[in-house]
Design a protein around this motif. Structure first.
Motif, mmCIF file in Angstrom:
data_model
loop_
_atom_site.group_PDB
_atom_site.id
_atom_site.type_symbol
_atom_site.label_atom_id
_atom_site.label_comp_id
_atom_site.label_asym_id
_atom_site.label_seq_id
_atom_site.Cartn_x
_atom_site.Cartn_y
_atom_site.Cartn_z
ATOM 1 N N GLY A 177 40.362 -6.085 10.308
ATOM 2 C CA GLY A 177 41.388 -7.128 10.290
ATOM 3 C C GLY A 177 40.743 -8.466 10.553
ATOM 4 O O GLY A 177 39.780 -8.839 9.900
ATOM 5 N N SER A 178 41.231 -9.188 11.557
ATOM 6 C CA SER A 178 40.634 -10.479 11.903
ATOM 7 C C SER A 178 39.559 -10.337 12.979
ATOM 8 O O SER A 178 39.009 -11.328 13.445
ATOM 9 N N SER A 179 39.248 -9.112 13.364
ATOM 10 C CA SER A 179 38.222 -8.836 14.370
ATOM 11 C C SER A 179 36.997 -8.202 13.724
ATOM 12 O O SER A 179 36.981 -7.934 12.533
ATOM 13 N N THR A 180 35.987 -7.965 14.545
ATOM 14 C CA THR A 180 34.765 -7.297 14.089
ATOM 15 C C THR A 180 34.415 -6.177 15.046
ATOM 16 O O THR A 180 34.421 -6.375 16.269
ATOM 17 N N ARG A 181 34.115 -5.038 14.492
ATOM 18 C CA ARG A 181 33.623 -3.898 15.282
ATOM 19 C C ARG A 181 32.101 -3.942 15.210
ATOM 20 O O ARG A 181 31.523 -3.914 14.129
ATOM 21 N N ILE A 182 31.464 -4.031 16.369
ATOM 22 C CA ILE A 182 30.003 -4.021 16.446
ATOM 23 C C ILE A 182 29.592 -2.638 16.939
ATOM 24 O O ILE A 182 30.073 -2.171 17.975
ATOM 25 N N THR A 183 28.699 -2.011 16.211
ATOM 26 C CA THR A 183 28.151 -0.721 16.630
ATOM 27 C C THR A 183 26.659 -0.909 16.849
ATOM 28 O O THR A 183 25.949 -1.361 15.944
ATOM 29 N N ARG A 184 26.214 -0.597 18.049
ATOM 30 C CA ARG A 184 24.787 -0.653 18.361
ATOM 31 C C ARG A 184 24.311 0.773 18.579
ATOM 32 O O ARG A 184 24.866 1.506 19.400
ATOM 33 N N THR A 185 23.278 1.142 17.842
ATOM 34 C CA THR A 185 22.702 2.473 17.965
ATOM 35 C C THR A 185 21.236 2.324 18.340
ATOM 36 O O THR A 185 20.464 1.692 17.606
ATOM 37 N N THR A 186 20.866 2.876 19.476
ATOM 38 C CA THR A 186 19.486 2.858 19.933
ATOM 39 C C THR A 186 18.944 4.280 19.866
ATOM 40 O O THR A 186 19.563 5.206 20.395
ATOM 41 N N THR A 187 17.811 4.429 19.222
ATOM 42 C CA THR A 187 17.141 5.726 19.136
ATOM 43 C C THR A 187 15.836 5.608 19.908
ATOM 44 O O THR A 187 15.038 4.702 19.654
ATOM 45 N N VAL A 188 15.638 6.541 20.840
ATOM 46 C CA VAL A 188 14.461 6.513 21.702
ATOM 47 C C VAL A 188 13.759 7.852 21.632
ATOM 48 O O VAL A 188 14.397 8.908 21.690
ATOM 49 N N SER A 189 12.456 7.792 21.534
ATOM 50 C CA SER A 189 11.632 8.998 21.604
ATOM 51 C C SER A 189 10.776 8.886 22.861
ATOM 52 O O SER A 189 10.021 7.924 23.019
ATOM 53 N N VAL A 190 10.946 9.861 23.757
ATOM 54 C CA VAL A 190 10.242 9.866 25.037
ATOM 55 C C VAL A 190 9.118 10.895 24.972
ATOM 56 O O VAL A 190 9.298 11.980 24.416
ATOM 57 N N ARG A 191 7.980 10.567 25.526
ATOM 58 C CA ARG A 191 6.866 11.518 25.563
ATOM 59 C C ARG A 191 7.337 12.809 26.230
ATOM 60 O O ARG A 191 8.034 12.787 27.233
ATOM 61 N N SER A 192 6.957 13.920 25.664
ATOM 62 C CA SER A 192 7.536 15.223 26.015
ATOM 63 C C SER A 192 7.476 15.561 27.502
ATOM 64 O O SER A 192 8.426 16.110 28.039
ATOM 65 N N HIS A 193 6.421 15.257 28.175
ATOM 66 C CA HIS A 193 6.338 15.638 29.590
ATOM 67 C C HIS A 193 7.226 14.783 30.495
ATOM 68 O O HIS A 193 7.401 15.088 31.657
ATOM 69 N N PHE A 194 7.820 13.713 29.972
ATOM 70 C CA PHE A 194 8.759 12.899 30.736
ATOM 71 C C PHE A 194 10.216 13.159 30.350
ATOM 72 O O PHE A 194 11.125 12.748 31.048
ATOM 73 N N ALA A 195 10.440 13.810 29.233
ATOM 74 C CA ALA A 195 11.780 13.922 28.657
ATOM 75 C C ALA A 195 12.795 14.559 29.602
ATOM 76 O O ALA A 195 13.908 14.049 29.760
ATOM 77 N N ALA A 196 12.452 15.652 30.231
ATOM 78 C CA ALA A 196 13.413 16.355 31.083
ATOM 79 C C ALA A 196 13.831 15.516 32.292
ATOM 80 O O ALA A 196 14.986 15.532 32.700
ATOM 81 N N VAL A 197 12.909 14.775 32.836
ATOM 82 C CA VAL A 197 13.185 13.985 34.037
ATOM 83 C C VAL A 197 13.898 12.674 33.706
ATOM 84 O O VAL A 197 14.770 12.234 34.449
ATOM 85 N N LEU A 198 13.553 12.069 32.587
ATOM 86 C CA LEU A 198 14.045 10.724 32.284
ATOM 87 C C LEU A 198 15.233 10.677 31.337
ATOM 88 O O LEU A 198 15.798 9.609 31.125
ATOM 89 N N GLY A 199 15.625 11.785 30.750
ATOM 90 C CA GLY A 199 16.690 11.790 29.756
ATOM 91 C C GLY A 199 17.968 11.122 30.231
ATOM 92 O O GLY A 199 18.434 10.144 29.626
ATOM 93 N N LEU A 200 18.563 11.613 31.289
ATOM 94 C CA LEU A 200 19.830 11.063 31.774
ATOM 95 C C LEU A 200 19.687 9.628 32.292
ATOM 96 O O LEU A 200 20.474 8.756 31.902
ATOM 97 N N PRO A 201 18.697 9.329 33.153
ATOM 98 C CA PRO A 201 18.578 7.938 33.606
ATOM 99 C C PRO A 201 18.330 6.949 32.460
ATOM 100 O O PRO A 201 18.861 5.841 32.475
ATOM 101 N N LEU A 202 17.566 7.353 31.467
ATOM 102 C CA LEU A 202 17.307 6.482 30.336
ATOM 103 C C LEU A 202 18.582 6.250 29.528
ATOM 104 O O LEU A 202 18.884 5.119 29.131
ATOM 105 N N TRP A 203 19.363 7.300 29.297
ATOM 106 C CA TRP A 203 20.625 7.159 28.570
ATOM 107 C C TRP A 203 21.577 6.216 29.319
ATOM 108 O O TRP A 203 22.160 5.318 28.721
ATOM 109 N N VAL A 204 21.714 6.412 30.621
ATOM 110 C CA VAL A 204 22.597 5.561 31.429
ATOM 111 C C VAL A 204 22.113 4.108 31.403
ATOM 112 O O VAL A 204 22.907 3.179 31.255
ATOM 113 N N GLY A 205 20.809 3.899 31.516
ATOM 114 C CA GLY A 205 20.266 2.544 31.487
ATOM 115 C C GLY A 205 20.515 1.847 30.155
ATOM 116 O O GLY A 205 20.948 0.693 30.119
ATOM 117 N N LEU A 206 20.265 2.560 29.051
ATOM 118 C CA LEU A 206 20.492 1.970 27.730
ATOM 119 C C LEU A 206 21.972 1.672 27.485
ATOM 120 O O LEU A 206 22.322 0.615 26.960
#
Length: 153
Positions: free
Chosen positions: A107-136
């Motif tokens: 209509g007279s507005s705009t929908r903005i969609t932001r998509t961030t894709t992140v690849s984390v080094r495998s040995h950090f993925a399990a520990v950082l997944g949730l905090p990284l998602w929340v931060g982003l």
């Protein structure tokens, strides 16, 4: 990991497009994740002049800079870029970071969609997944709230 945030603003795509490449943030962080060390954006800019595919883009925070390369430039509908380098602390565990902004008329507005894709080094993925998602997700919302404030005048 993919983090997607949608936001609707009562402005045209043409009015909002400049914010993708030239905006300064002045809001005080209200979100606790910024107090826990998540980089709070302060400015996005095109340091070499006009935007186009292949041009550089920078996002500056209080802790450092993310240097990016534009991979899609379709004003006022789509902007995509990927991280080339950063001096932020997450450089130790992030292999790849890509962002896509899509602006769709509603209509007279705009929908903005932001998509961030992140690849984390495998040995950090399990520990950082949730905090990284929340931060982003917090950064997405913070930027959209700031744009809303900037366009309210």
């Amino acid at each position: 990991m993919i983090v997607r945030t949608r936001w609707t603003m009562p402005h045209s795509r043409d009015e909002l497009w400049p914010l993708l490449c030239d905006s300064a943030v002045e809001l005080t962080p209200r979100c606790p994740v910024f107090y826990l060390g998540t980089p709070r954006p302060t400015e996005c800019r095109l340091p070499e002049g006009p935007g186009e595919v292949g041009a550089s883009r920078q996002c500056v925070s209080q802790q450092g800079v993310v240097r990016q390369r534009i991979t899609a430039w379709d004003p006022p509908a789509r902007l995509a870029f990927h991280m080339e380098e950063t001096d932020l602390c997450f450089s130790r565990f992030v292999d790849r970071l890509e962002d896509v902004f899509e602006l769709s008329p509603e209509g007279s507005s705009t929908r903005i969609t932001r998509t961030t894709t992140v690849s984390v080094r495998s040995h950090f993925a399990a520990v950082l997944g949730l905090p990284l998602w929340v931060g982003l997700k917090s950064v997405h919302r913070f930027v959209f709230r700031n744009w809303q404030r900037m366009t309210a005048y």
